[in-house]
Design a protein around this motif. Structure first.
Motif, PDB file in Angstrom:
ATOM      1  N   PHE A  56       0.834  -1.207   0.000  1.00 34.22           N
ATOM      2  CA  PHE A  56       0.000   0.000   0.000  1.00 34.22           C
ATOM      3  C   PHE A  56       0.868   1.257   0.000  1.00 34.22           C
ATOM      4  O   PHE A  56       0.600   2.220  -0.732  1.00 34.22           O
ATOM      5  CB  PHE A  56      -0.931   0.022   1.212  1.00 34.22           C
ATOM      6  N   TYR A  57       1.902   1.275   0.842  1.00 34.88           N
ATOM      7  CA  TYR A  57       2.788   2.438   0.908  1.00 34.88           C
ATOM      8  C   TYR A  57       3.575   2.599  -0.395  1.00 34.88           C
ATOM      9  O   TYR A  57       3.771   3.720  -0.878  1.00 34.88           O
ATOM     10  CB  TYR A  57       3.737   2.320   2.106  1.00 34.88           C
ATOM     11  N   ASP A  58       4.017   1.490  -0.976  1.00 37.41           N
ATOM     12  CA  ASP A  58       4.752   1.560  -2.247  1.00 37.41           C
ATOM     13  C   ASP A  58       3.860   2.106  -3.357  1.00 37.41           C
ATOM     14  O   ASP A  58       4.279   2.970  -4.139  1.00 37.41           O
ATOM     15  CB  ASP A  58       5.274   0.172  -2.627  1.00 37.41           C
TER      16      ASP A  58
ATOM     17  N   CYS B 150      -7.142   1.801  -3.304  1.00 39.05           N
ATOM     18  CA  CYS B 150      -8.367   1.035  -3.047  1.00 39.05           C
ATOM     19  C   CYS B 150      -8.725   0.169  -4.247  1.00 39.05           C
ATOM     20  O   CYS B 150      -9.082  -1.005  -4.093  1.00 39.05           O
ATOM     21  CB  CYS B 150      -9.522   1.989  -2.736  1.00 39.05           C
ATOM     22  N   ILE B 151      -8.616   0.749  -5.438  1.00 38.09           N
ATOM     23  CA  ILE B 151      -8.977   0.015  -6.651  1.00 38.09           C
ATOM     24  C   ILE B 151      -8.070  -1.198  -6.842  1.00 38.09           C
ATOM     25  O   ILE B 151      -8.534  -2.308  -7.100  1.00 38.09           O
ATOM     26  CB  ILE B 151      -8.911   0.952  -7.878  1.00 38.09           C
ATOM     27  N   ILE B 152      -6.758  -0.989  -6.694  1.00 31.10           N
ATOM     28  CA  ILE B 152      -5.802  -2.096  -6.879  1.00 31.10           C
ATOM     29  C   ILE B 152      -6.025  -3.177  -5.820  1.00 31.10           C
ATOM     30  O   ILE B 152      -6.027  -4.371  -6.127  1.00 31.10           O
ATOM     31  CB  ILE B 152      -4.351  -1.577  -6.824  1.00 31.10           C
ATOM     32  N   ALA B 153      -6.206  -2.748  -4.559  1.00 29.29           N
ATOM     33  CA  ALA B 153      -6.393  -3.711  -3.465  1.00 29.29           C
ATOM     34  C   ALA B 153      -7.661  -4.534  -3.684  1.00 29.29           C
ATOM     35  O   ALA B 153      -7.647  -5.766  -3.548  1.00 29.29           O
ATOM     36  CB  ALA B 153      -6.459  -2.980  -2.129  1.00 29.29           C
ATOM     37  N   ASN B 154      -8.754  -3.868  -4.008  1.00 25.10           N
ATOM     38  CA  ASN B 154     -10.023  -4.582  -4.207  1.00 25.10           C
ATOM     39  C   ASN B 154      -9.957  -5.517  -5.407  1.00 25.10           C
ATOM     40  O   ASN B 154     -10.476  -6.634  -5.369  1.00 25.10           O
ATOM     41  CB  ASN B 154     -11.169  -3.578  -4.377  1.00 25.10           C
TER      42      ASN B 154
ATOM     43  N   LYS C 208     -13.046  -0.854 -11.181  1.00 29.02           N
ATOM     44  CA  LYS C 208     -13.886  -1.141 -12.343  1.00 29.02           C
ATOM     45  C   LYS C 208     -14.404  -2.570 -12.331  1.00 29.02           C
ATOM     46  O   LYS C 208     -15.461  -2.862 -12.903  1.00 29.02           O
ATOM     47  CB  LYS C 208     -13.097  -0.888 -13.626  1.00 29.02           C
ATOM     48  N   HIS C 209     -13.659  -3.473 -11.702  1.00 26.97           N
ATOM     49  CA  HIS C 209     -14.076  -4.868 -11.701  1.00 26.97           C
ATOM     50  C   HIS C 209     -15.332  -5.103 -10.861  1.00 26.97           C
ATOM     51  O   HIS C 209     -15.976  -6.142 -10.971  1.00 26.97           O
ATOM     52  CB  HIS C 209     -12.944  -5.748 -11.173  1.00 26.97           C
ATOM     53  N   LEU C 210     -15.706  -4.125 -10.012  1.00 32.04           N
ATOM     54  CA  LEU C 210     -16.885  -4.272  -9.158  1.00 32.04           C
ATOM     55  C   LEU C 210     -18.160  -3.778  -9.830  1.00 32.04           C
ATOM     56  O   LEU C 210     -19.262  -4.109  -9.392  1.00 32.04           O
ATOM     57  CB  LEU C 210     -16.679  -3.518  -7.841  1.00 32.04           C
ATOM     58  N   CYS C 211     -18.023  -2.961 -10.868  1.00 39.55           N
ATOM     59  CA  CYS C 211     -19.197  -2.437 -11.565  1.00 39.55           C
ATOM     60  C   CYS C 211     -18.783  -2.038 -12.978  1.00 39.55           C
ATOM     61  O   CYS C 211     -17.796  -1.310 -13.151  1.00 39.55           O
ATOM     62  CB  CYS C 211     -19.790  -1.231 -10.821  1.00 39.55           C
ATOM     63  N   ASP C 212     -19.517  -2.508 -13.971  1.00 41.74           N
ATOM     64  CA  ASP C 212     -19.136  -2.217 -15.354  1.00 41.74           C
ATOM     65  C   ASP C 212     -20.021  -1.148 -15.993  1.00 41.74           C
ATOM     66  O   ASP C 212     -20.185  -1.096 -17.203  1.00 41.74           O
ATOM     67  CB  ASP C 212     -19.160  -3.496 -16.204  1.00 41.74           C
ATOM     68  N   GLN C 213     -20.610  -0.290 -15.167  1.00 42.44           N
ATOM     69  CA  GLN C 213     -21.415   0.818 -15.689  1.00 42.44           C
ATOM     70  C   GLN C 213     -20.521   1.801 -16.452  1.00 42.44           C
ATOM     71  O   GLN C 213     -19.533   2.303 -15.906  1.00 42.44           O
ATOM     72  CB  GLN C 213     -22.085   1.558 -14.526  1.00 42.44           C
ATOM     73  N   PRO C 214     -20.823   2.107 -17.708  1.00 44.10           N
ATOM     74  CA  PRO C 214     -20.008   3.087 -18.442  1.00 44.10           C
ATOM     75  C   PRO C 214     -20.263   4.502 -17.942  1.00 44.10           C
ATOM     76  O   PRO C 214     -21.300   4.782 -17.329  1.00 44.10           O
ATOM     77  CB  PRO C 214     -20.490   2.922 -19.887  1.00 44.10           C
ATOM     78  N   ASN C 215     -19.300   5.394 -18.167  1.00 42.86           N
ATOM     79  CA  ASN C 215     -19.512   6.799 -17.859  1.00 42.86           C
ATOM     80  C   ASN C 215     -20.559   7.379 -18.818  1.00 42.86           C
ATOM     81  O   ASN C 215     -20.575   7.049 -20.000  1.00 42.86           O
ATOM     82  CB  ASN C 215     -18.211   7.580 -17.991  1.00 42.86           C
TER      83      ASN C 215
END
Length: 556
Positions: A190-192, A205-209, A369-376
């Motif tokens: 996380f720190y890196d 958060c995105i990378i961790a999830n 993005k992997h949690l929801c694929d709703q487009p902008n």
């Protein structure tokens, strides 16, 4: 009949012999000896540092309704250990005509000397509480100097073990943190990630999830949790860089010697947060205590200090342009995939010279993005389509007629129960007025004690005021049900809206839409508009993110 309120309270740390039941039984004996009625209120395992107690608050609500004339407690500090709270309480009781009785201290609030003695006792009660608080703080500092964990949720990256230690000659059971090897590596990552050029709390958060890393409780990471982890000194190795950072760039009180910064152990904050209502908030930095802990640190002082500087810099950076004059549908748009809100994000792009932004799913943006694929969703296309569709729908008199008839059908089913409730309230108001007249007659004849009559009249007046307010709300509902009979009047109002909407300023438009629309649900490029004042109507339209073309409204 005279009625007394009996109040009992006991803190967790109080003498067991001072149980709430014992306090109440003593007070009941007094009431029986004086032939008084009584109402019991209690708070068990609750501190007297303030008046935020359920039993106490219920008692004060009943006092305002005139349900009792005396407040009886075992001892003054059962009611409050704060001079300010007690002084305020005593004044309020006097205004309500309620006398205060302390069983063990024999106070009489009807005399100036009795009131003075009560204030003096309250001062000593507060002094006792503050002395206890200072003793707790001293013990906490002693434990801080030893580097032990003082409680609370176990932080990510660690597990907890319990052992005994001697504090001021007494054996105390204390907790110590030990490394959780798997979580430790995640913390280092996380720190890196954060200290990379494009690193951010959100990206972490995105990378961790996306990587399947979960919090200690097994949930997805959110920015608030990640920011707390990155700012926690628990992970910082107590080395020379860490010492210099805290010594020169913060106001934190360091209770460990410089020689204790051995380059192995981690650091610990104490006295950093203060209870606030039902949560906590940060104290001023100069009240924080920093000590070298018994646990090992993960993050070198240099990297940890750089992380803090970046966090502070980002926190002080002015936020980007928000939705003050953009994002007409802000707070209304929901993601049809995951149910999260869709927030407006500005951009520098334009369509026909008009600048626009995007509505983005908050979950997708903050957790991955992997949690929801709703487009902008292009804001210009969405806003134009929604507004044009509403105008077109409300300009179609047959559509409005069907909508109003459907709404009227639903509301008419509520008319009979509303009218029945209205008649009940009117009868109750009439009965209360009759009782008040009889009490006034009794007051003149002196057949009932004056104090009881005045309290009951006050209670009846409050009930009548509440009933009248309820009656007004029901009448408004009945009037509104009747107003939808004339479709032409409603249609005229809607038609006027279509003419004037474009002339409104931005804030008026947004406010009007928030009153008109309950929510807008977007699923890919399909939009559902749910409106407040047209119950049972669902408008389905499909549009292209490029052309903005839509289909005809559907009445379901």
């Amino acid at each position: 009949m005279v009625v007394a309120a009996i109040y009992g309270r006991r803190s967790v740390d109080d003498d067991p012999s001072l149980s709430v039941d014992n306090q109440i039984n003593r007070a009941i004996s007094l009431c029986k000896a004086k032939n008084w009625g009584y109402i019991i209120y209690r708070d068990d395992g609750v501190s007297g540092k303030d008046t935020d107690r359920e039993g106490f608050k219920q008692m004060m609500r009943d006092a305002k309704k005139g349900k009792f004339q005396y407040l009886v407690c075992y001892k003054l500090d059962r009611v409050s250990r704060s001079v300010a709270d007690f002084s305020s309480l005593l004044n309020e009781l006097q205004e309500l005509g309620v006398e205060f009785i302390s069983l063990t201290e024999n106070f009489d609030t009807s005399t100036p000397m009795g009131r003075a003695m009560m204030y003096i006792a309250a001062v000593f009660a507060q002094l006792e509480r503050e002395t206890i608080a200072q003793r707790v703080k001293d013990n906490m500092i002693d434990m801080a100097k030893q580097g032990y964990f003082t409680g609370g949720p176990v932080n990510f990256g660690f597990d907890l073990v319990t052992e005994e230690m001697i504090i001021r000659g007494k054996v105390k059971e204390v907790s110590r943190l030990v490394e959780n090897e798997q979580e430790k590596q995640h913390v280092i990552d996380f720190y890196d990630w954060y200290n990379e050029p494009q690193g951010s709390v959100r990206n972490n958060c995105i990378i961790a999830n996306k990587s399947g890393i979960r919090t200690k409780s097994g949930k997805l990471w959110n920015p608030n949790q990640m920011a707390r982890l990155l700012s926690n000194a628990l992970y910082c190795i107590a080395d020379e860089d860490a010492y210099n950072y805290f010594k020169n760039e913060t106001n934190v009180k360091i209770v460990s010697d410089k020689k204790d910064f051995n380059g192995i152990n981690g650091l610990m904050y104490y006295n950093r947060r203060i209870p606030h209502k039902k949560t906590t908030r940060l104290r001023d930095e100069n009240e924080w205590i920093l000590a070298v802990g018994q646990h090992k640190g993960f993050i070198p002082g240099k990297i940890w200090a750089e992380t803090q500087r970046k966090l502070k810099k980002n926190a002080s950076t002015p936020p980007r342009a928000g939705t003050a004059t953009k994002g007409l549908l802000a707070y209304l748009v929901k993601c049809g995939h995951c149910g999260s809100s869709m927030s407006y994000y500005p951009s520098r792009k334009t369509v026909d010279g008009i600048e626009y932004g995007y509505y983005r799913c908050r979950r997708r943006e903050t957790q991955g993005k992997h949690l929801c694929d709703q487009p902008n969703i292009n804001s210009y296309v969405l806003e134009t389509t929604v507004i044009n569709h509403i105008k077109k729908s409300l300009s179609d008199i047959s559509f409005v007629e069907k909508a109003i008839k459907q709404a009227r059908k639903e509301m008419l089913s509520q008319k009979a129960p509303s009218e029945k409730e209205l008649r009940r309230i009117e009868k109750e108001i009439e009965a209360n007025n009759t009782e008040m007249k009889n009490l006034i007659i009794a007051l003149g004849r002196k057949t009932i004690p004056e104090e009881l009559i005045e309290n009951r009249i006050k209670e009846l007046q409050e009930q009548i005021a509440e009933l009248k307010q309820e009656m007004m709300e029901i009448k408004s509902t009945i009037d509104f049900i009747g107003s939808v009979d004339d479709i032409n009047i409603v249609y005229h109002f809607i038609n006027e809206f279509n003419k004037s909407f474009d002339e409104m300023d931005f804030e008026d438009k947004r406010l009007f839409l928030r009153y008109l629309i309950k929510e807008i649900v977007v699923t890919d490029y399909e939009v559902h508009i749910y409106m407040f004042f047209l119950p049972g109507i669902k408008d389905d339209l499909v549009f292209s993110s490029r052309t903005g073309k839509d289909s005809s409204p559907q009445l379901t």
